[in-house]
Design a protein around this motif. Structure first.
Motif, PDB file in Angstrom:
ATOM      1  N   THR A 191      -1.677  -0.016   5.337  1.00 40.62           N
ATOM      2  CA  THR A 191      -0.416   0.156   4.609  1.00 40.62           C
ATOM      3  C   THR A 191       0.742  -0.219   5.524  1.00 40.62           C
ATOM      4  N   ALA A 222      -0.927   3.320   9.076  1.00 43.15           N
ATOM      5  CA  ALA A 222       0.327   2.912   8.411  1.00 43.15           C
ATOM      6  C   ALA A 222       1.380   2.567   9.444  1.00 43.15           C
ATOM      7  N   GLY A 239       0.833  -1.204   0.000  1.00 37.48           N
ATOM      8  CA  GLY A 239       0.000   0.000   0.000  1.00 37.48           C
ATOM      9  C   GLY A 239       0.867   1.253   0.000  1.00 37.48           C
ATOM     10  N   ASP A 240       0.204   2.384  -0.028  1.00 45.32           N
ATOM     11  CA  ASP A 240       0.923   3.662  -0.125  1.00 45.32           C
ATOM     12  C   ASP A 240       1.177   4.216   1.281  1.00 45.32           C
ATOM     13  N   VAL A 241       2.288   3.841   1.821  1.00 43.44           N
ATOM     14  CA  VAL A 241       2.605   4.211   3.205  1.00 43.44           C
ATOM     15  C   VAL A 241       2.782   5.718   3.337  1.00 43.44           C
TER      16      VAL A 241
END
Ligand code: FAD
Ligand code: SF4
Ligand code: FES
Ligand code: FES
Lengths: 804, 198, 330
Positions: free
Chosen positions: A357, A322, A183-185
């Protein structure tokens, strides 16, 4: 042949001999029973390795390096060979094939070949008529070294890519680097209501089983080598012996006698095993080697020190958005399990919380110290500490009860972690609830007087890894079972009993399924000639894997018996039960017979009653589909919650752990007494490393050419504590009160739903203590261990107070 | 390959190692578990070496080499003693009890039974030493004027025995249970004897 | 396992015979009592000897007696016996307490008072295996030429770690010593504090053939109070990392007449601080604080035994303060 039994007591008494009064006693699986093999061990009857003496046996001692990093220029063994009573000497060049428990990283030699890499690296071995002569012979072996600069911190090892501890290593001193992102941390971090960021240091600690390593080898004249060893991985030992000694595996028999504790410290081959084997061939006599306590500290393979940088992002409601983790692992001189450790440092964090994430970046480096490896809770105790402390920090900032914060983030059962691991049963919430109730959390948290505090943490662990450490499609565990006319059940299994209770577990399953009592089962374990392969006692795998294999084998035999009795009694097999030394009809209590008779009848009809069971881990719905995605994946996961209550002495900084409550979801407790024992032992070990234990080398100056810096002891790589006096493990007077609470969320993949209990209950003990210290005095100790001087310093900074 | 009685010939030719050193073999006479024994051993041997390697009494274990762990605990004239740092010649004529002598006539000692049933022995390696310290505690308890079983006393009595497996919890429970049992038994005995007297 | 290097053992049953043996073999011989200090040191190769002279058979070294206003404690008195003896408990409670805090139950049933007072000094650079010390290159107390605790230092500063020494010094104990000269037994006695010298390699002011036979302690009068505290990481087994004994003589009005503060585990000999300067002050919480500060100012623990030296210094101040506070209500 059925023997009707009336409800008349006299009639029943007549049969007492056959049924031995077992009637009416509770179930075996799930019942509170003692440890099957305990009595003969504690009476001086059953033998540990050093208790075995063979005729004409020689004794082996090793010569070890006094330098942390040096080239071996020459070894002169003539002085030793000339000594009366010395039968053989062996040096590294006689066993030049490298090995390593992880087949991808064979970087060790039985004896150092060209280089020594830590103080204590073995370079030669002697076999002599006695330990005393062997010791003297070792003194007479002259080794010439060219001393190199030693790299004792991971930072130094990273910085000095030019000075390689292993010359053929690809990237400087980096043994393994793993970078995985899900995922988009960065986006999640940017959008978060709260980001908790911090540095955490986890120190080294070691297993320190009370039994030192010991091995004996003997050859039989036809080339069959037998090795007895205090190991927890007889199968890997057999493989590596074959490799290094260049023998076919069929020519090697490995026997693991009783083992006096291991905890991961005996989970790979060590120098002594190769040396006794080689020396047995050279001398034609049995050879024994028993490590001194110091040598056990040098063999090490303990907990890796971690330097961690963690950023955890939260939404305003406390949901984790995250996790961004960076870790530097201090690996010591060899790879050991390090490849796996490096993966575990990130891969095992995915539960019990859900987060969308995740990124982790872990680097393991070589240093000139004893090699680190797997200690109870392998690779995942350190990251767990960082995360659980961060959750505590977040709960304070967000004004949430830390229990509530954890509840909100619960991943749930039958879920998939961000890194693709499939979670089955999950009793984490019940664990939290159990410790909250037992500890009186609601009345205590934030409410205790200053100096007293309470803290919580949670964790998750594996029940074995889905894949073997070498690529294979063969079963990970297997059991052979045999019944005989005496009414006994024999279980042959490669499993390693190291005190954790695997023998009792197998006996319980066999007894439960075949209707005998625990003492009617003989478990013959860990003898490669007699038993099928089992991978060993690591990663908490035996109950699930060997347990399943045992269940299969037992049920196969149970079915045979029921089939025969069904014919005999003219009732459906499904109506027949085997229990407590009796076979009987469920529907008609008049129809029954002693189990021994049932065995005899079945054997007379079918021939010898044997069966096998194998366990191979599931091939689907287990792990993620990416490079490295299989490492750390398990068939089932255990869950744990800890609450620790502490008292902090504000004058001395000393932390007294008063009580730890630990609730552990083990799936199903095949033997609750043993599960409690595993919980108590794990919590003890975790608490010990949180506040007392420390395995490290002395901070020191530098010596390259015999010259020293102006200050400091002047030599690198000397162990700070290499005795049980200096390595301070808690005594009976130092141990906190421990409350073990069993939670059972049965997992369909485990035998009777069982998962694991041996390692999970260690993890969150450590952050729970750290969080409790904060609750008590408002001081965060993010670099372990929580020693009085650090707490005192924290208190000073807080109050701006002067000493005294 | 079969195992034989664990008798070691270690001392036979140690003279070779350091020929200049004075060295003597002595006959050690002592009582071990109620039996008189006479064994030849090098004069500098420890009691633990004598027990394990000369007498084949493997119940006493070696965990640390030098007094730090308690695995080698035996009773010397009833007192818990670390056999790994006791010279064998120094116990001439004295009574040594090892874990092998705890039970009577094949019956395990109540401590052993409780340890087995309550999971107080995991790997079992520290256990012989722990049992001997616990046995000394039981002796002291039964000989005290007003015996009370206290957890704190049990913990103190076991203060020199490291256990790495159990966290001591189940050890405390087992010793407590055995102590209570023994007190009850001796109380019952005392009661019947006072009954007899009256 | 670690094996003892070969040596000969003697079991004399008379003092003269023991001394004659010690005299005959000089530096190659040593007295041994419980062996709980000597045997581990021999196993580690830190101490070397050819002849061990066991003192257990000598009657004179045994026994605890009240004699002429003094308690005489034989050198062979066991540590447990010391902790549990009714006379010691009644007259020298701090000594009984100190003895009860030594090591572990097993070691207390083996170890003796004489051995405890004559315990070898301890240091993290010496109480190690041969390999370890070889790797280090030795130090003044082994085969080397440098001290690693005080780099460039001329003398060894290994620490006396005896639990009974500081408290006995506070009680004003005197040691009785027997020696062998010209084939005859000679006796002398000195204040216990004077038994210790400042060289960690040879910290006992005893000649080669001299042994401690007994300790005599004057019974403290009713206004004299002695207390002891030890700090170690674990509650059992561990040697003290700091230990303090305090003697307070109280006037009728509750002020301090005289006193001694004895601090140990600093170097080879206990530090004895006379409290003259504080005479006349009320014995109260303020005094406790002042003593703590005094200890902090005057003592500087070294990195000789394990654990952070700066912390030990701070800890010392707290231990002294607490000890004094404990003694306020006596
Ligand atoms: C694990 C462990 C923990 C320990 N913890 C502590 C502790 O907490 N506190 C503490 O104080 N000690 C401790 N000790 C050290 C020791 O056990 C005790 O100090 C004990 O009292 C020593 O007595 P001993 O009779 O066994 O001495 P021994 O070992 O017999 O002798 C010690 C030294 O004194 C000399 N000696 C003995 N008797 C005489 C004599 N009569 N005259 C002259 N010299 C003599 C010997 O030659 C030897 O050098 C510990 C030891 C161990 C192994
Ligand atoms: S104080 Fe110095 S000389 Fe003495 S033992 Fe320690 S390092 Fe060696
Ligand atoms: S082996 Fe004797 S105390 Fe450890
Ligand atoms: S049971 Fe294993 S050390 Fe105690």
């Amino acid at each position: 042949m059925s023997r009707p039994i009336s409800s008349d007591k006299t009639a029943r008494d007549l049969h007492r001999l056959d049924t031995d009064g077992a009637e009416g006693s509770g179930p075996i699986v799930g019942g509170r029973h003692g440890k099957h093999d305990a009595l003969p061990l504690m009476s001086g009857i059953d033998r540990y390795t050093d208790d075995i003496t063979l005729p004409r046996m020689l004794h082996c001692k090793l010569v070890r390096s006094p330098h942390a990093h040096a080239k071996i220029i020459a070894i002169d063994t003539s002085g030793a060979e000339a000594l009366e009573g010395v039968h053989a000497v062996v040096i590294g060049s006689e066993m030049p094939i490298p090995y390593g428990v992880i087949p991808w990283t064979p970087d060790e030699h039985a004896l150092a070949l060209h280089k020594v890499r830590f103080v204590g690296d073995p370079v030669a071995a002697v076999a002599a008529v006695s330990e005393e002569v062997a010791i003297e012979a070792c003194r007479r072996i002259v080794v010439r070294y060219e001393v190199l600069e030693a790299l004792v911190t991971p930072q130094a090892a990273l910085a000095r890519a030019d000075l390689k501890i292993h010359e053929d290593n690809r990237h400087g001193n980096i043994t393994k680097h793993v970078h995985l992102e899900f995922g988009d941390v960065d986006a999640a971090l940017a959008a978060a209501a709260l980001v908790v960021e911090g540095d955490y240091q986890f120190h080294g600690s070691t297993h320190a089983p009370i039994e030192p390593h010991c091995a004996i080898a003997s050859v039989d004249g036809k080339g069959l080598l037998t090795v007895w060893s205090a190991t927890q991985v007889p199968h890997y030992l057999q493989r590596e012996l074959a490799k290094v000694l260049e023998l076919p595996m069929r020519q090697i028999r490995v026997i693991q006698p009783a083992v006096g504790g291991a905890f991961g410290g005996k989970s790979e081959p060590f120098a002594l095993e190769f040396c006794v084997a080689k020396l047995a061939f050279k001398t034609g006599r049995p050879v024994k080697c028993l490590y001194t306590r110091e040598e056990v500290f040098l063999a090490h393979r303990g907990r890796h020190p971690f330097d961690m940088h963690y950023r955890t992002a939260f939404a305003a409601d406390g949901k984790i958005l995250a996790i961004d983790a960076k870790s530097l692992l201090d690996g010591g001189a060899y790879s050991s399990f390090g490849l796996v450790t490096t993966y575990y440092s990130g891969q095992l964090l995915g539960a019990p919380y859900r987060f969308p994430t995740y990124r982790f970046d872990s680097t393991r480096v070589y240093t000139n110290k004893p090699a680190c490896g797997p200690k109870r809770g392998h690779g995942s105790v350190q990251p767990r500490f960082a995360l659980e402390v961060q959750l505590d920090k977040a709960s304070r900032t967000l004004g949430l009860d830390p229990i509530e914060l954890r509840r909100r983030n619960f991943i749930g059962e039958n879920s998939v972690t961000i890194n693709g691991f499939h979670i089955g049963s999950n009793g984490f919430l019940q664990c939290l609830e159990a410790v909250v109730q037992a500890s009186g959390w609601a009345e205590k948290w934030g409410k205790l007087p200053r100096g007293h505090g309470i803290g919580v943490a949670g964790s998750c662990y594996i029940s074995g890894t889905n894949y073997c450490i070498y690529p294979t499609e063969l079963p990970q565990s297997a059991v052979q079972m045999c019944l005989d006319r005496s009414g006994r059940v024999r279980v042959f299994a490669g499993t390693s009993e190291i005190g954790q209770g695997s023998t009792t577990m197998l006996a319980a399953i066999a007894a439960q399924e075949l209707g005998v009592e625990l003492d009617d089962v003989r478990v013959l374990a860990a003898d490669s000639d007699l038993c099928p392969v089992d991978l060993g006692a690591y990663s908490s795998r035996i109950t699930l894997m060997a347990g399943n294999a045992c269940l299969t084998a037992a049920r196969t035999l149970g079915d045979k018996i029921r089939d025969i009795l069904a014919q005999l009694w003219g009732i459906p097999a499904a109506d027949i039960r085997l229990e407590h030394r009796r076979a009987f009809s469920l529907t008609n209590p008049q129809v029954w017979m002693p189990i021994q008779e049932a065995f005899i009848i079945t054997e007379s009809k079918l021939g010898l009653l044997g069966s096998t069971g194998s366990y191979t881990s599931p091939q689907s719905a287990v792990h993620g589909d990416y490079r490295g995605g299989t490492i750390g994946a398990s068939p089932a996961y255990s869950f744990t919650a800890h609450i620790a209550q502490v008292q902090v002495d504000e004058d001395t900084g000393e932390v007294t752990i008063e009580h730890i409550w630990c609730a552990h979801d083990c799936g199903h407790a095949i033997n609750p007494v043993l599960v409690e024992g595993q919980i108590e032992g794990s919590v003890y070990m975790g608490a010990a490393e949180a506040v007392m234990e420390h395995h490290d080398t002395l901070p020191s100056g530098l010596r390259t050419d015999g010259r020293r810096r102006d200050s400091g002891p002047g030599v690198d790589g000397l162990l700070m504590a290499s005795s049980l006096l200096d390595y301070r493990m808690p005594t009976s007077l130092d141990v906190p009160q421990l409350t073990a609470l069993i939670v059972q969320a049965p997992d369909p993949r485990g035998p009777y739903g069982a998962k694991e209990a041996g390692e999970g209950p260690l993890h969150s003990a450590i952050p729970a203590i750290a969080n409790a210290v904060f609750d008590a005095v408002g001081v965060r100790i993010d670099n372990l261990p929580i020693s009085p001087e650090k707490v005192l310093r924290g208190l000073r900074n807080q109050a701006g107070r002067k000493p005294c | 390959m079969t195992e034989t009685a664990p008798v070691d010939s270690t001392f036979l030719d140690t003279t070779a190692a350091e020929p200049t050193r004075a060295r003597r073999l002595v006959i050690c006479r002592l009582q071990v578990n109620g039996e008189g024994v006479a064994v030849v051993a090098p004069v500098h041997w420890t009691l633990l070496e004598l027990l394990r390697y000369q007498l084949g009494l493997i119940g006493s274990k070696q965990g640390c080499d030098k007094g730090d762990c308690g695995a080698c605990t035996v009773l010397l004239d009833g007192k818990p003693t670390l056999s790994c740092i006791t010279l064998a010649v120094a116990v001439q004529g004295r009574c040594v009890e090892t874990v092998e002598g705890l039970g009577v006539g094949g019956e395990p000692h109540p401590l052993q039974r409780e340890f087995a049933e309550r999971g107080a022995a995991q790997c079992g390696f520290c256990t012989p030493g722990v049992l001997m310290s616990a046995a000394a505690y039981l002796d002291e308890l039964s000989s005290s004027a007003e015996p009370v079983v206290r957890q704190a006393d049990i913990a103190a009595a076991l203060g020199g025995n490291l256990c790495r497996c159990t966290g001591y919890t189940k050890i405390f429970e087992a010793v407590h249970a055995a102590a209570t049992q023994i007190l009850q038994r001796s109380k019952a005995l005392a009661d019947t004897s006072t009954d007899d007297a009256s | 396992m670690l094996r003892l290097p070969p040596f000969d053992v003697h079991l004399p049953d008379e003092l003269g015979a023991a001394l004659a043996l010690l005299a005959k073999h000089g530096r190659q011989a040593r007295p041994m009592q419980g062996g709980t200090d000597l045997v581990p040191n021999l196993k580690l190769g830190q101490t070397k000897l050819e002849h061990a002279v066991l003192l257990a058979g000598i009657d004179e070294l045994h026994g605890i007696e009240l004699d002429d206003g003094e308690l005489r404690l034989g050198a062979a008195t066991g540590l447990n016996a010391l902790a549990q003896d009714p006379q010691v408990q009644a007259h020298l409670p701090a000594l009984a307490f100190a003895a009860s805090r030594i090591a572990s139950p097993q070691i207390r049933s083996m170890g003796t008072l004489g051995g405890n007072l004559c315990l070898d000094t301890r240091c993290r650079y010496i109480n190690q295996s041969e390999l370890w010390r070889q790797a280090l290159g030795g130090c003044l107390k082994s085969h080397g030429r440098e001290c690693h605790v005080v780099p460039g230092g001329q003398g060894c500063v290994a620490a006396l770690s005896s639990d009974t020494a500081p408290v006995l010094i506070a009680y004003g104990a005197c040691v009785h010593i027997a020696g062998w000269q010209d084939s005859a037994l000679v006796r002398r006695h000195i204040a216990l504090a004077d038994l210790y010298d400042s060289d960690g390699v040879r910290h006992l002011r005893l000649a080669d053939a001299e042994i401690v036979t007994a300790v005599r302690v004057p019974l403290p009068s009713a206004n004299v109070h002695v207390g002891y505290r030890k700090w170690a990481v674990r509650k059992s087994i561990d040697f003290p990392l700091i230990s303090v004994a305090l003697r307070l003589e109280r006037s009728d009005t509750g002020s301090l007449l005289a006193g001694l503060l004895v601090v140990s585990v600093l170097g080879p000999r206990p530090r004895v601080i006379d409290l003259k300067a504080l005479a006349g002050r009320t014995i109260d919480a303020d005094l406790a604080k002042a003593l703590g500060q005094m200890a902090f100012d005057r003592c500087r623990p070294l990195p000789n035994v394990p654990y952070d030296a700066d912390y030990r210094r701070e800890r010392l101040a707290v231990e002294v303060r607490r000890l004094c506070t404990e003694m306020l209500n006596l």
